[in-house]
Design a protein around this motif. Structure first.
Motif, PDB file in Angstrom:
ATOM      1  N   ILE A   3       0.849  -1.194   0.000  1.00  0.00           N
ATOM      2  CA  ILE A   3       0.000   0.000   0.000  1.00  0.00           C
ATOM      3  C   ILE A   3       0.881   1.238   0.000  1.00  0.00           C
ATOM      4  CG2 ILE A   3      -1.658   1.341   1.369  1.00  0.00           C
ATOM      5  CD1 ILE A   3      -2.831  -1.252   2.381  1.00  0.00           C
ATOM      6  N   SER A   4       0.485   2.258  -0.779  1.00  0.00           N
ATOM      7  CA  SER A   4       1.197   3.535  -0.725  1.00  0.00           C
ATOM      8  C   SER A   4       0.336   4.554   0.025  1.00  0.00           C
ATOM      9  CB  SER A   4       1.530   4.051  -2.122  1.00  0.00           C
ATOM     10  OG  SER A   4       0.428   4.687  -2.705  1.00  0.00           O
ATOM     11  N   VAL A   5       1.007   5.450   0.741  1.00  0.00           N
ATOM     12  CA  VAL A   5       0.318   6.446   1.565  1.00  0.00           C
ATOM     13  C   VAL A   5       0.928   7.814   1.314  1.00  0.00           C
ATOM     14  CG1 VAL A   5      -0.345   7.129   3.898  1.00  0.00           C
ATOM     15  CG2 VAL A   5      -0.071   4.696   3.353  1.00  0.00           C
ATOM     16  N   LEU A  30       4.268  -0.819   3.482  1.00  0.00           N
ATOM     17  CA  LEU A  30       3.584   0.464   3.432  1.00  0.00           C
ATOM     18  C   LEU A  30       4.604   1.503   2.968  1.00  0.00           C
ATOM     19  CD1 LEU A  30       1.567   0.251   6.761  1.00  0.00           C
ATOM     20  CD2 LEU A  30       0.543   0.560   4.506  1.00  0.00           C
ATOM     21  N   TYR A  31       4.399   2.030   1.763  1.00  0.00           N
ATOM     22  CA  TYR A  31       5.305   3.033   1.209  1.00  0.00           C
ATOM     23  C   TYR A  31       4.732   4.419   1.508  1.00  0.00           C
ATOM     24  CZ  TYR A  31       7.226  -0.978  -1.242  1.00  0.00           C
ATOM     25  OH  TYR A  31       7.782  -2.205  -1.541  1.00  0.00           O
ATOM     26  N   ILE A  32       5.455   5.196   2.316  1.00  0.00           N
ATOM     27  CA  ILE A  32       4.946   6.469   2.814  1.00  0.00           C
ATOM     28  C   ILE A  32       5.657   7.621   2.114  1.00  0.00           C
ATOM     29  CG2 ILE A  32       4.569   7.862   4.878  1.00  0.00           C
ATOM     30  CD1 ILE A  32       5.309   4.838   6.163  1.00  0.00           C
ATOM     31  N   LYS A  43       7.640  -2.787   8.299  1.00  0.00           N
ATOM     32  CA  LYS A  43       6.807  -2.633   7.092  1.00  0.00           C
ATOM     33  C   LYS A  43       6.648  -1.184   6.634  1.00  0.00           C
ATOM     34  CE  LYS A  43       3.942  -6.662   8.328  1.00  0.00           C
ATOM     35  NZ  LYS A  43       2.559  -7.120   8.560  1.00  0.00           N
ATOM     36  N   LEU A  44       7.187  -0.208   7.373  1.00  0.00           N
ATOM     37  CA  LEU A  44       7.078   1.196   6.969  1.00  0.00           C
ATOM     38  C   LEU A  44       8.319   1.614   6.187  1.00  0.00           C
ATOM     39  CD1 LEU A  44       5.640   2.953  10.162  1.00  0.00           C
ATOM     40  CD2 LEU A  44       4.422   1.710   8.353  1.00  0.00           C
ATOM     41  N   TYR A  45       8.106   2.142   4.970  1.00  0.00           N
ATOM     42  CA  TYR A  45       9.214   2.573   4.110  1.00  0.00           C
ATOM     43  C   TYR A  45       8.942   4.011   3.661  1.00  0.00           C
ATOM     44  CZ  TYR A  45      10.030  -2.448   3.995  1.00  0.00           C
ATOM     45  OH  TYR A  45      10.245  -3.765   4.357  1.00  0.00           O
TER      46      TYR A  45
END
Length: 356
Positions: A3-5, A30-32, A43-45
């Motif tokens: 998912i992208s955010v 999760l691509y932030i 999982k946060l990138y």
């Protein structure tokens, strides 16, 4: 699932918003995309532009970053706050032909800024995205009344760290009233100063702490001087350890004319503080008047604020109210409970895309 955010939120806000998603087994990445990197978590990138002055150039840089770094197998785009972050997420979602979620974290009916082209653009996205998240019942009803399909509107509040935000008995209660938040017009802090000025007549030594920074700071300082409250009100500026700051107060007071469901209310309640708040936005979803806090129907009703605050400061029920407030947060606004809500949204999106 990847998912992208796209968002702006402060570091703690990003972490609180995304951790429940990251904790789901179905999520792998999760691509932030935001102005800077944030707290690390599995999982946060993070991807952030080199130029981050919150200008059109910054937003265009984010678009380029998303084109370059969003994996082709990304399944969903999330935009937190409609403009510009929701717009960018929406454009990327349409470009990659994947579902888009718009997360509205403030009051969608706040007409001071939601008008004209901004309103039209937001409504355009609302009607075409796969899901919308709002902070409570009033926000959901507002969208429904404005023609948005109720089936794709979900109430989901940014959770808080209930292990960090808790009662800390060792912290001295320096302030009778504590207020934490952005110093901006809709917070109506001049009303808070009026309240303090009235209370001072019967409580000459009343102490109030106002934490936060913003455009209204100079005006607030001038008003403090005009009302001769220099010895009663401390301007605390930006606070790093907000849990200690909440715990330094006996009551949390919010005088806003517009809100979604502010995290400061949730954080204060988690710290066991009785809260007295204007009944705006979705705050009535979490505060039940007289049970776990108090709601003031009209944010300009200084007399009612004064009455409730005065009673609370001298009431033996103060502790009971604070305990109920804490219990409300533990039940509805932990990371775990929010993960379940996100899982429901993802299932809805799967079903929505299948039918459409």
């Amino acid at each position: 699932m990847k998912i992208s955010v796209n968002c702006k939120l402060d570091n703690q806000g990003v972490y609180d918003f995304l951790r429940p998603l990251a904790d789901l087994d179905t999520i792998s990445h999760l691509y932030i995309f935001r102005d800077s990197c944030g707290y690390k978590y599995e999982k946060l990138y993070y991807h952030s532009p080199k130029y981050n002055k919150n200008t059109i150039i910054t937003q265009l840089s984010k678009v380029i970053l998303m084109v370059r770094h969003m994996p082709k197998d990304t399944k969903i785009c999330i935009g937190v706050y409609e403009i510009p972050h929701g717009v960018i997420a929406y454009l990327m979602g349409k470009f990659w032909r994947i579902p888009v979620v718009i997360s509205i974290i403030s009051n969608p009916g706040y007409t001071v800024i939601r008008k004209g082209l901004r309103k039209k653009l937001s409504n355009f996205m609302y009607k075409r995205c796969s899901a919308i998240t709002v902070t409570g019942t009033k926000s959901k009803n507002f969208l429904i009344q404005n023609g948005i399909n109720r089936k794709k509107i979900f109430i989901i509040v940014c959770p808080i760290d209930i292990e960090y935000f808790r009662e800390i008995p060792s912290v001295e209660k320096k302030y009778d009233i504590i207020s934490i938040g952005r110093l901006s017009p809709e917070k109506e802090l001049f009303n808070l100063l009026k309240i303090v000025s009235v209370l001072k007549a019967s409580m000459p030594n009343i102490k109030v702490g106002i934490a936060g920074n913003g455009a209204e700071r100079k005006k607030i300082e001038v008003e403090i001087s005009r009302l001769r409250l220099e010895s009663n009100v401390d301007m605390l500026g930006y606070i790093n350890d907000t849990a200690d700051c909440f715990n330094s107060g006996r009551i949390f007071v919010l005088t806003s004319s517009s809100e979604g469901l502010p995290r400061t209310i949730l954080q204060a309640m988690a710290c066991g503080l009785p809260c007295v708040s204007s009944d705006v936005g979705d705050i009535s979803d979490i505060i039940t008047n007289g049970i776990n806090g108090y709601l003031i129907e009209d944010y300009k009703d200084i007399e009612n604020y004064v009455k409730v605050i005065h009673e609370l400061l001298f009431s033996p029920n103060n502790t009971k109210l604070g305990r109920r407030a804490r219990e409300s947060i533990e039940k509805y606004h932990s990371y775990e409970s929010t993960s379940l809500l996100w899982d429901n949204i993802l299932r809805h999106i799967d079903n929505y895309e299948y039918k459409n």
